[in-house]
Design an enzyme around this catalytic site. Structure first.
Site, PDB file in Angstrom:
ATOM      1  N   HIS A 102      -5.017   4.484  -9.055  1.00 21.18           N
ATOM      2  CA  HIS A 102      -4.187   3.274  -9.094  1.00 21.18           C
ATOM      3  C   HIS A 102      -4.985   2.090  -8.588  1.00 21.18           C
ATOM      4  CE1 HIS A 102      -3.626   5.344  -5.238  1.00 21.18           C
ATOM      5  NE2 HIS A 102      -3.581   4.140  -4.687  1.00 21.18           N
ATOM      6  N   HIS A 104      -4.417  -1.690  -6.686  1.00 19.53           N
ATOM      7  CA  HIS A 104      -3.507  -2.539  -5.927  1.00 19.53           C
ATOM      8  C   HIS A 104      -3.713  -3.980  -6.386  1.00 19.53           C
ATOM      9  CE1 HIS A 104      -2.822   0.490  -2.579  1.00 19.53           C
ATOM     10  NE2 HIS A 104      -3.950   0.964  -3.086  1.00 19.53           N
TER      11      HIS A 104
HETATM   12  P1  5GP Z   1      -3.934   4.469  -1.572  1.00 18.87           P
HETATM   13  O1  5GP Z   1      -3.868   5.864  -2.137  1.00 18.87           O
HETATM   14  O2  5GP Z   1      -4.604   3.492  -2.476  1.00 18.87           O
HETATM   15  O3  5GP Z   1      -4.474   4.435  -0.182  1.00 18.87           O
HETATM   16  O4  5GP Z   1      -2.484   3.928  -1.384  1.00 18.87           O
HETATM   17  C1  5GP Z   1      -1.357   4.446  -1.990  1.00 18.87           C
HETATM   18  C2  5GP Z   1      -0.316   3.368  -1.931  1.00 18.87           C
HETATM   19  O5  5GP Z   1       0.884   3.912  -2.421  1.00 18.87           O
HETATM   20  C3  5GP Z   1      -0.039   2.838  -0.510  1.00 18.87           C
HETATM   21  O6  5GP Z   1      -0.222   1.429  -0.501  1.00 18.87           O
HETATM   22  C4  5GP Z   1       1.402   3.241  -0.253  1.00 18.87           C
HETATM   23  O7  5GP Z   1       2.116   2.246   0.440  1.00 18.87           O
HETATM   24  C5  5GP Z   1       1.956   3.458  -1.648  1.00 18.87           C
HETATM   25  N1  5GP Z   1       2.972   4.475  -1.720  1.00 18.87           N
HETATM   26  C6  5GP Z   1       2.968   5.672  -1.097  1.00 18.87           C
HETATM   27  N2  5GP Z   1       4.070   6.375  -1.435  1.00 18.87           N
HETATM   28  C7  5GP Z   1       4.772   5.611  -2.304  1.00 18.87           C
HETATM   29  C8  5GP Z   1       5.997   5.801  -3.011  1.00 18.87           C
HETATM   30  O8  5GP Z   1       6.678   6.820  -2.918  1.00 18.87           O
HETATM   31  N3  5GP Z   1       6.401   4.784  -3.818  1.00 18.87           N
HETATM   32  C9  5GP Z   1       5.683   3.620  -3.954  1.00 18.87           C
HETATM   33  N4  5GP Z   1       6.185   2.702  -4.774  1.00 18.87           N
HETATM   34  N5  5GP Z   1       4.526   3.420  -3.301  1.00 18.87           N
HETATM   35  C10 5GP Z   1       4.071   4.400  -2.489  1.00 18.87           C
END
Ligand code: 5GP
Length: 142
Positions: A102, A104
């Site tokens: 993903h 951001h």
């Molecule tokens: P990363 O894997 O890039 O560190 O971050 C994953 C992102 O997904 C984080 O910013 C977190 O806040 C977000 N996130 C985690 N769980 C959920 C969820 O269940 N729903 C949504 N919409 N975002 C999520």
């Protein structure tokens, strides 16, 4: 690392978990981050399965980037931001928490610091209102 079909974003893609959707096409989905580091923090994911930059098919990455490129100016305008930060983490050691690739999209303002990564859940009402703002701006900007 092998792709795990039970990761949270895979469940969102299958409709097993809800999200505040801002955009969807045949290949990608965009929705509000549940723990936003800034108001309007949006995530963009491919429907294709990939853990991160280390295993994603180049064509799937291009499709994903097309949506990031389309939404970045929309999020900036919708949130009346001064700039946009694009972030992407690979493996836990680099800060990745959800193992479905993903990007951001983070609105930035001259006078505001980012909130910490994965800190606080946002109220559903706020996420819904920001998603609506972005959807409306997308409608306007195309
Ligand atoms: P990363 O894997 O890039 O560190 O971050 C994953 C992102 O997904 C984080 O910013 C977190 O806040 C977000 N996130 C985690 N769980 C959920 C969820 O269940 N729903 C949504 N919409 N975002 C999520």
């Amino acid at each position: 690392m092998a792709y795990d079909d039970e990761n949270i974003f895979a469940k969102i893609l299958r409709g097993e978990l809800p999200c505040h959707k801002v955009y969807e096409d045949d290949l990608t989905l965009a929705f509000m981050d549940i723990m936003p580091r800034a108001d309007g923090h949006t995530l963009v994911i491919p429907k294709a399965k990939a853990v991160n930059m280390l295993d994603v098919e180049p064509d799937d990455l291009c499709d994903l980037m097309r949506t990031v490129r389309r939404l970045a100016p929309v999020v900036k305008e919708a949130m009346e931001a001064d700039g946009i930060l694009i972030q992407q983490f690979n493996e836990a050691a680099a800060g990745q928490m959800v193992f479905h690739i993903h990007f951001h999209i983070l609105p930035r303002w001259e006078d505001q610091k980012l909130r910490p990564h994965r800190a606080e859940m946002e109220d559903a009402d706020v996420l819904a209102a920001n998603a609506e703002k972005i959807r409306a701006k997308l409608e306007e900007m195309g």
